[in-house]
Design a protein around this motif. Structure first.
Motif, PDB file in Angstrom:
ATOM      1  N   THR A   8       0.844  -1.187   0.000  1.00 19.15           N
ATOM      2  CA  THR A   8       0.000   0.000   0.000  1.00 19.15           C
ATOM      3  C   THR A   8       0.882   1.241   0.000  1.00 19.15           C
ATOM      4  N   PRO A   9       0.692   2.159  -0.953  1.00 19.69           N
ATOM      5  CA  PRO A   9       1.507   3.379  -0.976  1.00 19.69           C
ATOM      6  C   PRO A   9       1.344   4.166   0.321  1.00 19.69           C
ATOM      7  N   VAL A  10       2.429   4.718   0.826  1.00 18.98           N
ATOM      8  CA  VAL A  10       2.393   5.515   2.052  1.00 18.98           C
ATOM      9  C   VAL A  10       3.008   6.878   1.763  1.00 18.98           C
ATOM     10  N   PRO A  11       2.648   7.895   2.561  1.00 21.09           N
ATOM     11  CA  PRO A  11       3.233   9.221   2.353  1.00 21.09           C
ATOM     12  C   PRO A  11       4.733   9.204   2.616  1.00 21.09           C
ATOM     13  N   TYR A  12       5.436  10.094   1.974  1.00 26.22           N
ATOM     14  CA  TYR A  12       6.856  10.231   2.229  1.00 26.22           C
ATOM     15  C   TYR A  12       7.232  11.707   2.210  1.00 26.22           C
ATOM     16  N   GLN A  13       8.409  12.012   2.746  1.00 22.92           N
ATOM     17  CA  GLN A  13       8.957  13.357   2.721  1.00 22.92           C
ATOM     18  C   GLN A  13      10.292  13.358   2.004  1.00 22.92           C
ATOM     19  N   GLU A  14      10.684  14.490   1.497  1.00 28.27           N
ATOM     20  CA  GLU A  14      12.018  14.670   0.952  1.00 28.27           C
ATOM     21  C   GLU A  14      12.731  15.724   1.794  1.00 28.27           C
ATOM     22  N   VAL A  15      13.868  15.342   2.377  1.00 31.05           N
ATOM     23  CA  VAL A  15      14.674  16.286   3.141  1.00 31.05           C
ATOM     24  C   VAL A  15      15.968  16.540   2.387  1.00 31.05           C
ATOM     25  N   THR A  16      16.487  17.729   2.523  1.00 32.35           N
ATOM     26  CA  THR A  16      17.646  18.161   1.750  1.00 32.35           C
ATOM     27  C   THR A  16      18.737  18.644   2.691  1.00 32.35           C
ATOM     28  N   ASP A  17      19.972  18.181   2.492  1.00 34.62           N
ATOM     29  CA  ASP A  17      21.070  18.697   3.304  1.00 34.62           C
ATOM     30  C   ASP A  17      21.665  19.926   2.623  1.00 34.62           C
ATOM     31  N   VAL A  18      22.663  20.535   3.237  1.00 35.00           N
ATOM     32  CA  VAL A  18      23.177  21.795   2.723  1.00 35.00           C
ATOM     33  C   VAL A  18      23.931  21.631   1.409  1.00 35.00           C
TER      34      VAL A  18
END
Length: 470
Positions: A8-18
């Protein structure tokens, strides 16, 4: 094994480093695979053992094939050399097709299984060297290359936080998986039954690799394990251990395309170092048994030396992968290459002294030094250039085996014919030391010397997404 479960697809986030590197977090391995990601270690491991007989079993079968087909030593090892060319050469084009979605992991594995089986069977049914090259070297090499490249890259994609140990473990199967076949070739393989033996091994290969490949699946681009903070801000004991590993082997500062990786100068340097040591490794694999037989050592010593080389070669890959997580990938690589150089002179000296225990000891050392560098290069590539284009980037580096394979097979046979085993092993030892010196110049692109992960990270959470592609 059960059928592939629905996920089942789940939400995700994208985090970015410097540095601008994006990490896709929030999705667990089970939400993508329907199973723990450990399956993407065990299945590639079994598949690698399935095709291992090509590279590490050939030297044990070679004398029987020579007798059955009327080949010379040089003809026999040119067949092995051309196999190595196709086994290594398929890695980059297959990786490119894989990253573009044209050749997903599952079809690549199934094609690899079929081609590998046909290639191995052909060497039993045809004696004409040209036909054997088309079957064993071209079809078999391409099939084994598809399996090898897909398995190694699969592990790197699923374990971006802990590549060394897992990559080394899977890579090791390509060596010690052939151990039973070495003794089969040494004791129960002769001109009266060689066709049947090769056909049975080919069938075994197709079944094992094909079944494993049915369950292969890549994670999404930029995926990072949901329970590991890529910016190292968690304070738990597990996070502290991860942070310690990442301090020794920092994640790449970005996701490099093949051309960007080439322009850093580091990918060509890796390629050159692997050209050198790849040829030395194949020289040891191809000629240790013939060297032992030329000294008058019996079949037990010859087979045992090949078995020791294969087992230690495989176990050493897993061990250095684990060690590199703590010691650092580059330093571990340099140490392994030095050991490979020492081993060449040790095998030569102990053989000429007719000292069987020492010969087996240096066969042990040769097995370790002659294979442990492969998982280190496989882990260094995503460490330096990121995981998103790893199939292509590692394919470029691994293509060094195209050159090394020719040097460690057909060219080496010509050197031995002209200079004897003394000239061959002396040259191999010197080349191994040159490879170690080359590896000293490797540096992670765009990261300042002495700079730690903790000094660079400090990212911002991106928007939340519902992943519809999983």
């Amino acid at each position: 094994m059960s059928a592939v479960p629905q996920v089942t697809p789940v939400p995700y986030q994208e985090v970015t480093d410097v540095n601008g590197r994006v990490y896709r977090i929030g999705e667990s391995d089970r939400s993508i695979l329907g199973r723990p990601r450990a399956w993407m270690v065990w299945l590639p491991w079994f598949a690698m053992m399935g095709v291992s007989v090509f590279e590490y079993g050939y030297s044990s079968a070679e004398s029987t094939l020579e007798s059955a087909h009327g080949w010379t030593l040089t003809e026999a090892f040119w067949i092995a050399s051309i196999w190595a060319v196709f086994q290594a050469g398929v890695a980059f084009p297959a990786g490119r097709l894989r990253e573009k979605g044209v050749l997903p992991a599952k079809p690549a594995m199934l094609a690899g299984a079929l081609l590998s089986g046909l290639g191995l069977a052909s060497v039993g049914h045809f004696g004409n060297p040209v036909i054997v090259i088309l079957g064993y070297s071209v079809l078999g090499g391409t099939g084994a290359g598809l399996v090898y490249a897909t398995c190694v890259n699969m592990v790197g994609k699923w374990y971006p936080d802990n590549k060394g140990a897992r990559t080394g473990f899977v890579n090791g199967g390509f060596a010690y998986g052939t151990l039973p076949f070495i003794f089969v070739f040494s004791y129960w393989f002769h001109p009266g039954n060689y066709k049947l033996v090769l056909d049975l091994i080919a069938l075994f290969m197709v079944v094992v690799v094909g079944v494993c490949g049915m369950f292969f699946k890549d994670p999404p681009k930029s995926w990072w394990p949901h329970d590991v903070d890529p910016l190292n801000r968690a304070k738990t004991e597990d996070a502290a251990r991860v942070a310690k590993r990442l301090a020794k082997n920092p994640p790449a500062v970005g996701q490099f395309t093949p051309m960007q990786a080439i322009r850093t100068g580091q990918l060509p340097l890796m390629w050159f170092a692997l050209v050198l040591i790849g040829g030395v490794s194949l020289f040891g694999i191809n000629f240790q048994v013939p060297f032992a037989k030329s000294l008058g050592f019996g079949p037990l010593v010859a087979a045992s030396s090949a078995g020791v080389l294969a087992v230690v070669n495989g176990v050493g890959r897993a061990a250095v992968g684990w060690l590199s997580d703590s010691l650092g990938r580059r330093l571990t690589l340099v140490l392994v290459l030095v050991v490979a150089g020492v081993a060449q002179f040790g095998v030569l000296w102990s053989g000429q002294a007719h000292n069987e225990p020492l010969f087996l000891f240096f066969a042990f050392l040769n097995g370790f030094g002659g294979g442990a560098f492969y998982p280190l290069f496989a882990a260094l590539v995503p460490d330096y250039f990121g995981e998103n284009n790893n199939a292509q980037n590692y394919g470029l580096v691994y293509s060094a085996k195209l050159v090394g394979g020719v040097g460690g097979g057909g060219v080496a046979a010509s050197v031995i014919s002209a200079w004897g085993y003394t000239g061959g092993y002396t040259l191999a030892g010197g080349i191994a030391f040159l490879s170690a010196a080359t590896a000293l110049f490797l540096r992670q692109p765009k990261r300042k010397p002495g700079e730690s992960v903790e000094q660079k990270v400090g990212g911002l959470a991106g928007p939340t997404h519902a992943d519809a592609s999983s």
